[in-house]
Design an enzyme around this catalytic site. Structure first.
Site, short mmCIF file in Angstrom:
data_model
loop_
_atom_site.label_atom_id
_atom_site.label_comp_id
_atom_site.label_asym_id
_atom_site.label_seq_id
_atom_site.Cartn_x
_atom_site.Cartn_y
_atom_site.Cartn_z
N GLU A 28 0.88 -1.16 0.00
CA GLU A 28 0.00 0.00 0.00
C GLU A 28 0.92 1.22 0.00
O GLU A 28 1.82 1.31 0.84
CB GLU A 28 -0.88 -0.01 1.26
CG GLU A 28 -1.98 1.01 1.16
CD GLU A 28 -2.84 1.09 2.40
OE1 GLU A 28 -2.74 0.23 3.30
OE2 GLU A 28 -3.63 2.06 2.48
N ARG A 252 5.55 -13.28 9.41
CA ARG A 252 6.19 -12.02 9.04
C ARG A 252 7.57 -11.94 9.69
O ARG A 252 7.83 -12.59 10.70
CB ARG A 252 5.33 -10.82 9.42
CG ARG A 252 5.08 -10.63 10.90
CD ARG A 252 4.03 -9.56 11.15
NE ARG A 252 4.48 -8.22 10.82
CZ ARG A 252 3.86 -7.43 9.94
NH1 ARG A 252 2.79 -7.82 9.31
NH2 ARG A 252 4.32 -6.23 9.70
N LYS A 262 4.91 0.51 9.36
CA LYS A 262 4.97 1.76 8.61
C LYS A 262 4.41 2.92 9.42
O LYS A 262 4.87 4.04 9.33
CB LYS A 262 4.19 1.62 7.30
CG LYS A 262 5.00 1.05 6.18
CD LYS A 262 4.26 1.14 4.87
CE LYS A 262 3.23 0.04 4.78
NZ LYS A 262 2.62 -0.10 3.45
P1 ATP Z 1 2.74 -2.15 7.92
O1 ATP Z 1 2.00 -2.89 8.97
O2 ATP Z 1 4.15 -1.84 8.24
O3 ATP Z 1 1.99 -0.97 7.36
P2 ATP Z 1 1.69 -3.69 5.85
O4 ATP Z 1 1.71 -5.15 5.81
O5 ATP Z 1 0.40 -3.08 6.20
O6 ATP Z 1 2.88 -3.19 6.74
P3 ATP Z 1 1.66 -3.43 3.07
O7 ATP Z 1 2.06 -2.33 2.19
O8 ATP Z 1 0.23 -3.83 3.11
O9 ATP Z 1 2.14 -3.04 4.50
O10 ATP Z 1 2.56 -4.70 2.83
C1 ATP Z 1 2.80 -5.25 1.57
C2 ATP Z 1 3.18 -6.69 1.72
O11 ATP Z 1 4.32 -6.83 2.55
C3 ATP Z 1 2.07 -7.50 2.36
O12 ATP Z 1 1.85 -8.65 1.56
C4 ATP Z 1 2.61 -7.87 3.70
O13 ATP Z 1 2.17 -9.13 4.10
C5 ATP Z 1 4.12 -7.84 3.49
N1 ATP Z 1 4.81 -7.52 4.74
C6 ATP Z 1 4.66 -6.42 5.48
N2 ATP Z 1 5.42 -6.48 6.60
C7 ATP Z 1 6.09 -7.65 6.54
C8 ATP Z 1 7.03 -8.31 7.39
N3 ATP Z 1 7.45 -7.76 8.54
N4 ATP Z 1 7.50 -9.51 7.01
C9 ATP Z 1 7.10 -10.07 5.85
N5 ATP Z 1 6.22 -9.52 5.01
C10 ATP Z 1 5.71 -8.33 5.33
MG MG Z 2 -1.30 -3.73 4.89
#
Ligand code: ATP
Ligand code: MG
Length: 538
Positions: A28, A252, A262
């Site tokens: 995102e 994760r 983020k």
């Molecule tokens: P945040 O919680 O930091 O905002 P998010 O998962 O909401 O992270 P996205 O932009 O939705 O952020 O993430 C894109 C992809 O990255 C998703 O498929 C998510 O599962 C993966 N991802 C995010 N954080 C991790 C992590 N710590 N380890 C592995 N994959 C991750």
């Molecule tokens: Mg997300």
């Protein structure tokens, strides 16, 4: 042995269920990518590559309120840095298809327009132990739902006033299945679609359809989405044809004392606790890059930690080790003194210059040589001299014999101490016949120290880093490490005057340093020390 995802893919290929593997990374654009995202990118990219398929980078840009072009551009740059240029796609390009799918659900009697307020919605949803309550609008006739949904789409109703909900099961033990919202009214300008839409799909409805439109075969996400999988399947079962994607979850990546959200990283940036998203202390890919990390070291780390099915925490030292191992094989060695102390050679006259061979071996065994020169005035590291040395001290103190790296053995004859008790200068004599490479004197030095020729050196600024967070639990904002960055005004070989931006050098005995430039001032960022600092090494 492959990881569990490889096992699944191999079986799907063998069974003919899947012809060509397609994976995706769906960020995102509401922040910069962090090292956790790198794990997801490397995993998905790696699976596609291994099985000769495709890897899509697709923006999950379905919420116009939080998204920004700065983030879109940084994410593209980061993904391209980490892996080959992938296809860049946008979920918002599929808004038309998603809308069609919503119509299919309404026509099937599987979706209805509701006008409950968010508060009502919350209380009617029930709890983990209590079933939800059906909305009075649940049995609205199809025609009325179509008409109201049309009003929502055409901007005839206010933001937040009506929603489209799936008609699933208010009594489901899985809260996600209790008639979740599919669409909401949001009168906001989208970064790509501008004002074309005033209804926006919710993640759980949009995501499976985005995967389906692209022909994604294996939709790999993190464990917190496990409870959303039944909804993922419900959406595709009810408004999509075959073939369709399937969702698989992995753990994760969490790294000790490293912020991997983020939202919090954004808070650090917004509150100016750091110098932007690409501050070298940030666990963002942009931060790692400025710190000197290479894409290959990060890929190596992601491969080395593997793919788990249950959550755990990886030591920060493992990422450092990947960088160190790579630099050990590739980095040029140079001499720099971070905290300079003058060393005067008393048995050589002013104007004395001599050329020496600066010879070193890279980690792989390759030997390199470069000329350096020495004079009668040098800088050594403050910490390499002691007035009152501890037992078995290996460096300089009065009377001690120590080798200057690639130069002579010197004997310390004394020092000059200021009124404040600080050592101002150290005096030493060259021991004749001990020049490196030509020494058959039999004289033994207790240790080897690095040095810089004070008559032929450059001033450099070096930044050393520590964790951004102090150890412990509790809120991140109360755990900020006040000493996470230290700036030193150092002396280095003249050779570093032509140091290359972005290149990583090994400062002998100190660590790996990358040439960085921010606001027009070139400086060196310590990428990683020579030893594992997390295990208490020097
Ligand atoms: P945040 O919680 O930091 O905002 P998010 O998962 O909401 O992270 P996205 O932009 O939705 O952020 O993430 C894109 C992809 O990255 C998703 O498929 C998510 O599962 C993966 N991802 C995010 N954080 C991790 C992590 N710590 N380890 C592995 N994959 C991750
Ligand atoms: Mg997300």
């Amino acid at each position: 042995m492959g990881n569990f995802l490889e096992d699944i893919i191999e079986k799907d290929l063998a069974d003919g269920k899947v012809k060509r593997v397609i994976t995706r990374f769906p960020p995102e654009p509401n922040g910069y990518l962090h090292i956790g995202h790198a794990k997801s990118i490397c995993l998905n990219y790696g699976l596609a590559k291994k099985y000769g398929g495709d890897f899509n980078m697709r923006f999950d840009d379905t919420n116009p309120v939080k998204e920004d072009d700065e983030f879109v551009n940084s994410i593209i740059a980061d993904v391209r840095w980490l892996v080959d240029a992938p296809r860049v796609l946008y979920a918002s390009d599929y808004f038309g298809t998603m809308y069609e799918c919503a119509l299919i659900l309404i026509n099937k009697g599987l979706a209805y327009v509701d006008d409950v307020t968010p508060e009502q919605m919350k209380s009617l949803r029930g709890t983990l132990t209590q079933k939800g309550t059906q909305s009075p609008n649940r049995d609205r006739p199809v025609e009325e739902n179509l008409r109201l949904f049309d009003d929502m789409k055409n901007g005839k109703v206010d933001t937040g006033s009506l929603v489209l909900r799936a008609k699933i099961d208010m009594g489901s033990p899985n809260m996600n299945m209790r008639d979740p919202i599919l669409y909401r009214v949001l009168k906001a300008t989208h970064h790509r679609q501008k004002d074309k839409w005033c209804i926006y799909p919710m993640y759980d409805f949009a995501h499976p359809l985005e995967d389906a439109v692209e022909g994604v075969t294996h939709s790999v996400c993190t464990l917190e989405f496990e409870d959303h999988r039944p909804l993922y399947d419900w959406v595709l079962d009810n408004c999509w044809r075959t073939p369709r994607p399937y969702q698989y979850e992995f753990a994760r990546l969490n790294i000790a004392r490293t912020i991997m959200s983020k939202r919090y990283l954004k808070k650090l940036v917004d509150e100016k606790a750091v110098d932007g998203w690409d501050d070298p202390r940030m666990p963002t890919l942009a931060g790692f890059r400025r710190r000197g990390y290479t894409a290959s070291a990060i890929r190596e780390f992601c491969a080395a930690i593997g793919v788990a099915k249950s959550n755990g925490e990886v030591e920060a030292g493992r990422l450092e080790a990947c960088a160190r191992d790579e630099f050990n094989l590739t980095s040029e060695r140079v001499m720099a003194v971070l905290e300079p102390l003058e060393l005067v050679i008393t048995n050589r006259p002013d104007g004395y210059r001599e050329e020496l061979n600066f010879e070193y071996a890279l980690g792989g065994g390759e030997t390199r040589t470069r000329k350096i020169d020495i004079s009668n005035r040098l800088y050594i590291e403050k910490s390499d001299f002691e007035l009152t040395p501890p037992p078995k001290y290996k460096r300089l103190c009065e009377g001690a014999l120590v080798r200057l790296k690639c130069g002579y053995i010197v004997k310390c004859t004394g020092s000059e101490v200021g009124k404040d008790g600080e050592v101002k200068r150290v005096f030493a004599e060259i021991v004749e016949g001990t020049k490196s490479g030509e020494d058959n004197s039999g004289v033994k030095a207790r240790g080897v120290i690095h040095w810089v020729n004070a008559e032929n050196c450059v001033d450099i600024t070096a930044h050393l880093y520590d964790y951004l967070l102090l150890d412990g639990d509790g809120d991140f904002s109360e755990r900020l490490n006040p000493d996470s960055q230290k700036t030193l005004f150092a002396k280095a070989e003249k050779y570093l005057e032509s140091a290359v931006l972005g290149k990583v050098y090994q400062f002998l005995r100190l660590g790996y340093f990358c040439v960085d430039c921010k606001n027009g001032f070139p400086h060196f960022n310590c990428t990683v020390g020579l030893k594992d600092s997390y295990k208490g090494g020097a």
